[in-house]
Design a protein around this motif. Structure first.
Motif, PDB file in Angstrom:
ATOM      1  N   SER A   1     -17.253  -3.000   7.634  1.00  0.00           N
ATOM      2  CA  SER A   1     -16.559  -2.369   8.761  1.00  0.00           C
ATOM      3  C   SER A   1     -15.193  -1.845   8.329  1.00  0.00           C
ATOM      4  N   TRP A   2     -14.511  -2.572   7.462  1.00  0.00           N
ATOM      5  CA  TRP A   2     -13.224  -2.120   6.939  1.00  0.00           C
ATOM      6  C   TRP A   2     -13.369  -0.788   6.202  1.00  0.00           C
ATOM      7  N   PHE A   3     -14.378  -0.705   5.324  1.00  0.00           N
ATOM      8  CA  PHE A   3     -14.609   0.544   4.602  1.00  0.00           C
ATOM      9  C   PHE A   3     -14.998   1.671   5.561  1.00  0.00           C
ATOM     10  N   ALA A   4     -15.817   1.341   6.570  1.00  0.00           N
ATOM     11  CA  ALA A   4     -16.232   2.359   7.540  1.00  0.00           C
ATOM     12  C   ALA A   4     -15.040   2.845   8.351  1.00  0.00           C
ATOM     13  N   SER A   5     -14.148   1.943   8.713  1.00  0.00           N
ATOM     14  CA  SER A   5     -12.965   2.325   9.485  1.00  0.00           C
ATOM     15  C   SER A   5     -12.092   3.298   8.706  1.00  0.00           C
ATOM     16  N   ARG A   6     -11.966   3.056   7.425  1.00  0.00           N
ATOM     17  CA  ARG A   6     -11.150   3.955   6.606  1.00  0.00           C
ATOM     18  C   ARG A   6     -11.777   5.345   6.533  1.00  0.00           C
ATOM     19  N   VAL A   7     -13.096   5.403   6.475  1.00  0.00           N
ATOM     20  CA  VAL A   7     -13.764   6.712   6.503  1.00  0.00           C
ATOM     21  C   VAL A   7     -13.444   7.420   7.817  1.00  0.00           C
ATOM     22  N   CYS A   8     -13.599   6.705   8.919  1.00  0.00           N
ATOM     23  CA  CYS A   8     -13.378   7.307  10.231  1.00  0.00           C
ATOM     24  C   CYS A   8     -11.913   7.687  10.448  1.00  0.00           C
ATOM     25  N   ASP A   9     -11.012   6.982   9.779  1.00  0.00           N
ATOM     26  CA  ASP A   9      -9.579   7.277   9.903  1.00  0.00           C
ATOM     27  C   ASP A   9      -9.107   8.326   8.906  1.00  0.00           C
ATOM     28  N   GLY A  10     -10.023   8.828   8.071  1.00  0.00           N
ATOM     29  CA  GLY A  10      -9.670   9.870   7.107  1.00  0.00           C
ATOM     30  C   GLY A  10      -9.003   9.376   5.852  1.00  0.00           C
ATOM     31  N   ILE A  11      -9.052   8.065   5.589  1.00  0.00           N
ATOM     32  CA  ILE A  11      -8.468   7.501   4.353  1.00  0.00           C
ATOM     33  C   ILE A  11      -9.528   6.616   3.684  1.00  0.00           C
ATOM     34  N   PRO A  12     -10.597   7.209   3.170  1.00  0.00           N
ATOM     35  CA  PRO A  12     -11.754   6.424   2.720  1.00  0.00           C
ATOM     36  C   PRO A  12     -11.511   5.554   1.500  1.00  0.00           C
ATOM     37  N   ASP A  13     -10.574   5.929   0.619  1.00  0.00           N
ATOM     38  CA  ASP A  13     -10.408   5.183  -0.635  1.00  0.00           C
ATOM     39  C   ASP A  13      -9.730   3.831  -0.403  1.00  0.00           C
ATOM     40  N   VAL A  14     -10.264   2.798  -1.065  1.00  0.00           N
ATOM     41  CA  VAL A  14      -9.668   1.463  -1.069  1.00  0.00           C
ATOM     42  C   VAL A  14      -9.338   1.117  -2.518  1.00  0.00           C
TER      43      VAL A  14
ATOM     44  N   ILE B   1     -21.349   1.092  -1.338  1.00  0.00           N
ATOM     45  CA  ILE B   1     -19.949   1.373  -1.632  1.00  0.00           C
ATOM     46  C   ILE B   1     -19.819   1.777  -3.093  1.00  0.00           C
ATOM     47  N   GLN B   2     -19.231   2.913  -3.315  1.00  0.00           N
ATOM     48  CA  GLN B   2     -19.106   3.474  -4.664  1.00  0.00           C
ATOM     49  C   GLN B   2     -17.733   3.184  -5.241  1.00  0.00           C
ATOM     50  N   GLN B   3     -17.680   3.203  -6.568  1.00  0.00           N
ATOM     51  CA  GLN B   3     -16.398   3.017  -7.245  1.00  0.00           C
ATOM     52  C   GLN B   3     -16.225   4.092  -8.295  1.00  0.00           C
ATOM     53  N   GLU B   4     -14.972   4.477  -8.493  1.00  0.00           N
ATOM     54  CA  GLU B   4     -14.667   5.475  -9.523  1.00  0.00           C
ATOM     55  C   GLU B   4     -13.245   5.256 -10.005  1.00  0.00           C
ATOM     56  N   GLY B   5     -12.973   5.760 -11.190  1.00  0.00           N
ATOM     57  CA  GLY B   5     -11.642   5.610 -11.765  1.00  0.00           C
ATOM     58  C   GLY B   5     -11.598   4.518 -12.821  1.00  0.00           C
ATOM     59  N   ALA B   6     -10.535   4.537 -13.610  1.00  0.00           N
ATOM     60  CA  ALA B   6     -10.368   3.569 -14.694  1.00  0.00           C
ATOM     61  C   ALA B   6      -9.944   2.217 -14.141  1.00  0.00           C
ATOM     62  N   ARG B   7     -10.193   1.183 -14.915  1.00  0.00           N
ATOM     63  CA  ARG B   7      -9.790  -0.165 -14.527  1.00  0.00           C
ATOM     64  C   ARG B   7      -8.283  -0.200 -14.290  1.00  0.00           C
ATOM     65  N   GLY B   8      -7.896  -0.834 -13.201  1.00  0.00           N
ATOM     66  CA  GLY B   8      -6.492  -0.892 -12.822  1.00  0.00           C
ATOM     67  C   GLY B   8      -6.117   0.160 -11.817  1.00  0.00           C
TER      68      GLY B   8
ATOM     69  N   ARG C   1      -8.900   1.720 -10.044  1.00  0.00           N
ATOM     70  CA  ARG C   1     -10.234   1.999  -9.523  1.00  0.00           C
ATOM     71  C   ARG C   1     -10.194   2.146  -8.000  1.00  0.00           C
ATOM     72  N   ARG C   2     -10.939   3.112  -7.509  1.00  0.00           N
ATOM     73  CA  ARG C   2     -11.018   3.384  -6.082  1.00  0.00           C
ATOM     74  C   ARG C   2     -12.430   3.082  -5.584  1.00  0.00           C
ATOM     75  N   TYR C   3     -12.523   2.555  -4.372  1.00  0.00           N
ATOM     76  CA  TYR C   3     -13.793   2.214  -3.744  1.00  0.00           C
ATOM     77  C   TYR C   3     -13.897   2.957  -2.417  1.00  0.00           C
ATOM     78  N   ARG C   4     -15.110   3.411  -2.104  1.00  0.00           N
ATOM     79  CA  ARG C   4     -15.286   4.111  -0.828  1.00  0.00           C
ATOM     80  C   ARG C   4     -16.736   4.040  -0.369  1.00  0.00           C
ATOM     81  N   LEU C   5     -16.905   4.141   0.935  1.00  0.00           N
ATOM     82  CA  LEU C   5     -18.233   4.225   1.541  1.00  0.00           C
ATOM     83  C   LEU C   5     -18.621   5.692   1.584  1.00  0.00           C
ATOM     84  N   PRO C   6     -19.753   6.099   0.952  1.00  0.00           N
ATOM     85  CA  PRO C   6     -20.069   7.525   0.795  1.00  0.00           C
ATOM     86  C   PRO C   6     -20.701   8.152   2.046  1.00  0.00           C
ATOM     87  N   LEU C   7     -20.055   7.977   3.190  1.00  0.00           N
ATOM     88  CA  LEU C   7     -20.544   8.565   4.435  1.00  0.00           C
ATOM     89  C   LEU C   7     -19.444   9.404   5.061  1.00  0.00           C
TER      90      LEU C   7
END
Length: 384
Positions: A273-286, A358-365, A367-373
C-alpha cells in the motif's frame, strides 16, 4: 530422442491417447491406427482413455474390449502393437450432479458438468512432466469435442497434440468399419436397393493435425496444479489479456490483482500500500537512503493497523534499530518484498504476476524501488 535433444511426443515414456466418443467408438480405433500403424513417425500410446456418456461407455466396452468383438484388441494383434493400457476403467463416464453416469448432454447443467469433467481430466494428464498427450475430438457430441479441444488449449504443453480423424467414403460413418485391416475384410453398405460389400483394406484414413494456441502459461498455478473448472480457466486466460488492476482494501480483507485474491499478511499489505500510495501521489520511487522513508511507511502501517498493535510495534522497533542506515533499512524491507513477490506468483501466472512486482534499479547505495503501475490501474478502497 533426436540429435538436438528436443523430445518429440513419441519420445516420452508415458504416451496417452485421449478421445471423446458417443455411440460410434470407431473413432478410437481409427485414430489409433493413424497414429500407431500408419504414421511414418508413429506415436504408440502406452495408455488410452475415453470420455463419454453412459450409453457411449457401453458401446465402447462391447465393441472395443469384449472377447467376442474386441476391435481394439484386434487392431493391436493385426498391427503387432505393444501392450497398451486400456480397459473398462479407462472409459470415463461424465457424472451428473448426483454422481450418476450421465445419459446425454442436453441441458445447460449437463454442459457445465461435461466441461468441468473434461477439463479436470486434461489437467490430471498434463500434470505429469513425463507424459505426452494426444487428444482426438473426432467423436461424441460437438460440445464434447469443443470442450476437449479448448481444455487442451488452456492446459496443453509443447509435447501435446490435437487431431481429428478423416475416413474415406463409403467407410465413413459405417457402423461395421473400425480400421483398414491388413487382410481382406468386408463391410456392407446399402446403396439404393442394393447391398454392396467393400473391402476394409481399401479404406483411407487421414489424421488432421489441429494447431492450437497453448495458454497454459496464462493460467494461475493454483488452476494448473489443483482442482479446476472450465469457466475458471477461461476467465483466468481472458483476464490475463487485460491491463493490470490492483485493488487495495485492507478493511475488506486485503488485496486483489486481476480479480484474484493475493494472500498477504498485514505488514506486507502495508508495504504494498505504501508503494501504491507513492504511485498515486506521483512520487513512485522509494529509496532506503531517504530519511523520510521509514516514518512514511510507519504512518501508513499505523493508519491501517493502529499504533497499539503488535505488528506496528514490531515494525517500529525494528526500524528504530536501523538508525538511518540504508543497508539495515533494506534488510528490514527485503523479506517483505520477497513475500509479496511469492504471493503474486502463487496467485497469478508468472507473466501476469510480473506486472505487479516491485522493481528495483540503480547502483547499490542509490537503488530505487517502485511499483510498475499507473495511478489509473490502482484502486484504493476505504482509505483516508
Amino acid at each position: 530422442m533426436n540429435d538436438n535433444s528436443v523430445m518429440k511426443p513419441h519420445d516420452y515414456p508415458r504416451r496417452i491417447l485421449l478421445a471423446v466418443t458417443g455411440l460410434s467408438p470407431q473413432v478410437l480405433t481409427e485414430t489409433l491406427y493413424a497414429l500407431a500403424a500408419q504414421a511414418t513417425d508413429p506415436f504408440v500410446p502406452t495408455e488410452v482413455r475415453i470420455i463419454t456418456t453412459r450409453q457411449g461407455a457401453e458401446h465402447a466396452r462391447l465393441n472395443l474390449l469384449s472377447q467376442q468383438i474386441g476391435w481394439f484388441h484386434r487392431l493391436r494383434a493385426d498391427y503387432h502393437l505393444p501392450e497398451i493400457a486400456f480397459g473398462p476403467e479407462n472409459i470415463l463416464v461424465i457424472p451428473t450432479a448426483t454422481g450418476e453416469a450421465m445419459d446425454d448432454i442436453r441441458s445447460p447443467e449437463d454442459n457445465t458438468r461435461a466441461a468441468d469433467f473434461i477439463t479436470e481430466q486434461v489437467r490430471d494428464l498434463t500434470a505429469d512432466a513425463n507424459s505426452a498427450l494426444h487428444v482426438s475430438i473426432a467423436g461424441g457430441r460437438k460440445t464434447m469435442g469443443y470442450y476437449l479441444g479448448y481444455a487442451l488449449s488452456l492446459l496443453g504443453r509443447e509435447q501435446d497434440r490435437l487431431s481429428h480423424v478423416l475416413v474415406s467414403a463409403p467407410y465413413e460413418n459405417n457402423r461395421d468399419f473400425y480400421y483398414p485391416t491388413p487382410y481382406e475384410h468386408a463391410v456392407h453398405v446399402t446403396q439404393g436397393s442394393k447391398d454392396v460389400a467393400y473391402d476394409c483394406r481399401n479404406a483411407v484414413i487421414d489424421l488432421a493435425d489441429i494447431p492450437f494456441v497453448r495458454l497454459r502459461m496464462g493460467q494461475p498455478r493454483r488452476l494448473s496444479e489443483g482442482h479446476i473448472t472450465f469457466s475458471a480457466a477461461v476467465t483466468a486466460a481472458a483476464r490475463a489479456t487485460l491491463p493490470p488492476r490492483l485493488v487495495l482494501a485492507p478493511g475488506e480483507g486485503g488485496v486483489w490483482a486481476d480479480d484474484e485474491p493475493i494472500p498477504l499478511k498485514p505488514t506486507e499489505i502495508a508495504v504494498l500500500s505504501w508503494f501504491a500510495s507513492r504511485v498515486c501521489d506521483g512520487i513512485p520511487d522509494v529509496r532506503w537512503d531517504d530519511p523520510e522513508a521509514p516514518g512514511e511507511f510507519l504512518d501508513g502501517l499505523g493508519r491501517m493497523l493502529g499504533t497499539a498493535g503488535g505488528a506496528y510495534e514490531r515494525a517500529e522497533r525494528a526500524l528504530a534499530t536501523c538508525k538511518g542506515d540504508p543497508d539495515a533499512i533494506g534488510r528490514y524491507f527485503e523479506p517483505h518484498l520477497s513475500r509479496i513477490k511469492g504471493a503474486f506468483r502463487e496467485a497469478l501466472t508468472e507473466a501476469a504476476a510480473e506486472r505487479y512486482l516491485i522493481q528495483q534499479e540503480g547502483a547499490r547505495g542509490a537503488r530505487r524501488y517502485r511499483l510498475p503501475l499507473s495511478p489509473d490501474q490502482i484502486e484504493r478502497r476505504g482509505w483516508e
